[in-house]
Design a protein around this motif. Structure first.
Motif, PDB file in Angstrom:
ATOM      1  N   HIS A  22     -17.299   2.467 -51.154  1.00  0.00           N
ATOM      2  CA  HIS A  22     -17.257   1.283 -52.015  1.00  0.00           C
ATOM      3  C   HIS A  22     -16.223   0.264 -51.540  1.00  0.00           C
ATOM      4  N   HIS A  23     -15.605   0.531 -50.408  1.00  0.00           N
ATOM      5  CA  HIS A  23     -14.649  -0.434 -49.861  1.00  0.00           C
ATOM      6  C   HIS A  23     -15.395  -1.679 -49.385  1.00  0.00           C
ATOM      7  N   ALA A  24     -14.770  -2.834 -49.541  1.00  0.00           N
ATOM      8  CA  ALA A  24     -15.432  -4.098 -49.215  1.00  0.00           C
ATOM      9  C   ALA A  24     -15.883  -4.174 -47.767  1.00  0.00           C
ATOM     10  N   SER A  25     -15.178  -3.488 -46.861  1.00  0.00           N
ATOM     11  CA  SER A  25     -15.522  -3.582 -45.443  1.00  0.00           C
ATOM     12  C   SER A  25     -16.479  -2.488 -44.979  1.00  0.00           C
ATOM     13  N   PHE A  26     -16.854  -1.570 -45.887  1.00  0.00           N
ATOM     14  CA  PHE A  26     -17.760  -0.488 -45.484  1.00  0.00           C
ATOM     15  C   PHE A  26     -19.176  -1.025 -45.343  1.00  0.00           C
ATOM     16  N   ASP A  27     -19.788  -0.715 -44.218  1.00  0.00           N
ATOM     17  CA  ASP A  27     -21.154  -1.139 -43.932  1.00  0.00           C
ATOM     18  C   ASP A  27     -21.953   0.101 -43.558  1.00  0.00           C
ATOM     19  N   ALA A  28     -22.851   0.519 -44.441  1.00  0.00           N
ATOM     20  CA  ALA A  28     -23.600   1.750 -44.221  1.00  0.00           C
ATOM     21  C   ALA A  28     -24.442   1.723 -42.953  1.00  0.00           C
ATOM     22  N   SER A  29     -24.737   0.542 -42.438  1.00  0.00           N
ATOM     23  CA  SER A  29     -25.516   0.447 -41.205  1.00  0.00           C
ATOM     24  C   SER A  29     -24.643   0.655 -39.964  1.00  0.00           C
ATOM     25  N   LYS A  30     -23.315   0.548 -40.156  1.00  0.00           N
ATOM     26  CA  LYS A  30     -22.409   0.686 -39.021  1.00  0.00           C
ATOM     27  C   LYS A  30     -21.370   1.791 -39.215  1.00  0.00           C
ATOM     28  N   ASP A  31     -21.147   2.160 -40.462  1.00  0.00           N
ATOM     29  CA  ASP A  31     -20.126   3.158 -40.791  1.00  0.00           C
ATOM     30  C   ASP A  31     -20.774   4.389 -41.413  1.00  0.00           C
ATOM     31  N   LYS A  32     -20.162   5.521 -41.163  1.00  0.00           N
ATOM     32  CA  LYS A  32     -20.681   6.775 -41.706  1.00  0.00           C
ATOM     33  C   LYS A  32     -19.522   7.591 -42.268  1.00  0.00           C
ATOM     34  N   VAL A  33     -19.709   8.148 -43.460  1.00  0.00           N
ATOM     35  CA  VAL A  33     -18.726   9.034 -44.080  1.00  0.00           C
ATOM     36  C   VAL A  33     -19.339  10.416 -44.214  1.00  0.00           C
ATOM     37  N   ILE A  34     -18.669  11.409 -43.674  1.00  0.00           N
ATOM     38  CA  ILE A  34     -19.119  12.801 -43.770  1.00  0.00           C
ATOM     39  C   ILE A  34     -18.019  13.605 -44.459  1.00  0.00           C
ATOM     40  N   VAL A  35     -18.375  14.323 -45.506  1.00  0.00           N
ATOM     41  CA  VAL A  35     -17.450  15.224 -46.180  1.00  0.00           C
ATOM     42  C   VAL A  35     -17.880  16.649 -45.851  1.00  0.00           C
ATOM     43  N   ILE A  36     -16.939  17.440 -45.335  1.00  0.00           N
ATOM     44  CA  ILE A  36     -17.253  18.830 -45.024  1.00  0.00           C
ATOM     45  C   ILE A  36     -16.371  19.752 -45.847  1.00  0.00           C
ATOM     46  N   ASP A  37     -16.971  20.745 -46.462  1.00  0.00           N
ATOM     47  CA  ASP A  37     -16.242  21.714 -47.279  1.00  0.00           C
ATOM     48  C   ASP A  37     -16.888  23.074 -47.098  1.00  0.00           C
ATOM     49  N   ARG A  38     -16.084  24.103 -47.058  1.00  0.00           N
ATOM     50  CA  ARG A  38     -16.624  25.427 -46.761  1.00  0.00           C
ATOM     51  C   ARG A  38     -17.463  26.015 -47.891  1.00  0.00           C
TER      52      ARG A  38
END
Length: 373
Positions: A22-38
């Motif tokens: 939800h950050h103003a500079s986040f662009d889903a077409s260029k940025d990717k967020v991956i959360v990893i948890d066991r």
């Protein structure tokens, strides 16, 4: 493409993921967020905590600004997420119990044992959430807005190649890898183990065991009122201070000190409540909330509360790295300070500076975490 990996899906990791997408500079077409948890979202302390929130209980400490901003953000998130996860402002009392009781208090406490009552907070500065439901709401929203949740155990982080080695939860031995441009370690009390891969992360981040039980009173909703109760029980030659949190769903959560300490196990899945701790909490409940204690127990559990060196959260960029960050060690205030931490870390990663108005001068130095080993 920028690939930001968050290791850990508890209160801190879930809030970071939400605020990244939800950050103003986040662009889903260029940025990717991956959360990893066991194990999954809120599988440790974040899923077994009481969920108590206080606006000003950290005043006069390095966490004052973070706590106040987080408290405000909780109220905003309750509207933004549009999911019922038990958020509500509530009054908070300190109640002393002894053999010489008889003081008046909220009706579901044992009036015969109430010896002193004082106000610790009101609906203007204390509140609550159901932590597990909140973390799932945050992660669900993050995924809908471009994040990815991966279940797997991280076995190595190679900072020379920006590569994470992990074993997927549904696999026994097959190791896989993922590359990152930025990585955020948010592993709660297990964060110290990451020092084996990233030496400048404090290895002394650990945890203390905290037992809790949950009673189901939903068949008798008139039994409880929205009051958080901090207790001091002095009866039968013993002193104890369990905390009691009624929830909007008709359950009552009670936690206390661990009388059978244990060392931090390798995985949240290995954390188990001690029968002695469960029995002690039930006895205490029977003394101070007898009607509730007679209701069915729907959860007997324990978790490890993360403890950092100096009792100040380890937050910020890791010294010696341009793309490695850590956010851990929030002690008992991990649920409260999750939103503010998410705001701070997301800004630090995506824009290189903290612009949300939270004063982090006692936590960071130039964006690098300020806690020494």
């Amino acid at each position: 493409m920028r690939v930001i990996v968050v290791v850990g899906a508890g209160s801190i990791g879930s809030n970071i993921a939400y605020h990244l997408v939800h950050h103003a500079s986040f662009d889903a077409s260029k940025d990717k967020v991956i959360v990893i948890d066991r194990e999954g979202v809120a599988c440790a302390a974040s899923g077994k905590a009481g969920g108590f929130l206080a606006q000003d209980w950290s005043d006069g400490t390095p966490l004052q600004s973070l706590a106040r901003a987080s408290f405000k953000r909780h109220a905003e998130l309750a509207k933004l997420l549009n999911v019922d996860y038990g958020y509500r402002p509530m009054d908070t009392l300190h109640v002393a119990f002894s053999e010489r009781g008889g003081k008046k208090s909220v009706w579901w406490l044992n009036q015969d044992k109430v010896s002193r009552v004082s106000v610790m907070g009101t609906t203007s500065n204390t509140a609550q959430v159901h932590p597990r439901l909140l973390m799932n709401a945050l992660m669900d929203d993050a995924v809908k807005n471009g994040a990815q949740l991966v279940l797997g155990t991280v076995v190595n982080i190679d900072t020379s190649t920006n590569t994470i080695h992990y074993i997927p939860k549904d696999a026994s031995t097959a190791e896989e890898t993922m590359t990152y441009t930025d990585i955020i370690i948010a592993m709660g009390p297990w964060t110290g183990t990451a020092s084996a891969w990233i030496p400048n992360i404090p290895s002394s981040i650990n945890g203390f065991k905290a037992p809790s039980i949950v009673f189901k009173t939903s068949d008798l909703p008139q039994m409880v009122s929205p009051h958080a109760i901090f207790t001091q029980i002095s009866m039968k030659g013993k002193v104890a201070s369990p905390e009691i949190y009624p929830r909007p769903d008709g359950t009552v959560y009670i936690c206390g000190e661990c009388i059978t300490p244990d060392t931090l196990p390798p995985s949240p899945a290995d954390v188990a409540p001690s029968p002695a701790d469960m029995e002690e909490l039930k006895k205490l409940a029977a003394q101070v909330i007898p009607d509730v204690a007679a209701c069915p127990v729907i959860a007997e559990q324990a978790c490890y509360v993360p403890v950092p060196p100096g009792n100040v959260p380890v937050m910020g960029r890791v010294k010696g790295y341009d793309n490695v960050y850590v956010a851990a060690g929030h002690t008992v205030w991990g649920i409260l300070n999750g939103p503010g931490t998410g705001m701070v870390i997301s800004e630090l990663v995506l824009s290189g500076q903290v612009t949300c108005g939270i004063d982090v001068s006692g936590i960071m130095d130039g964006g690098v975490f300020a806690v020494d080993e």
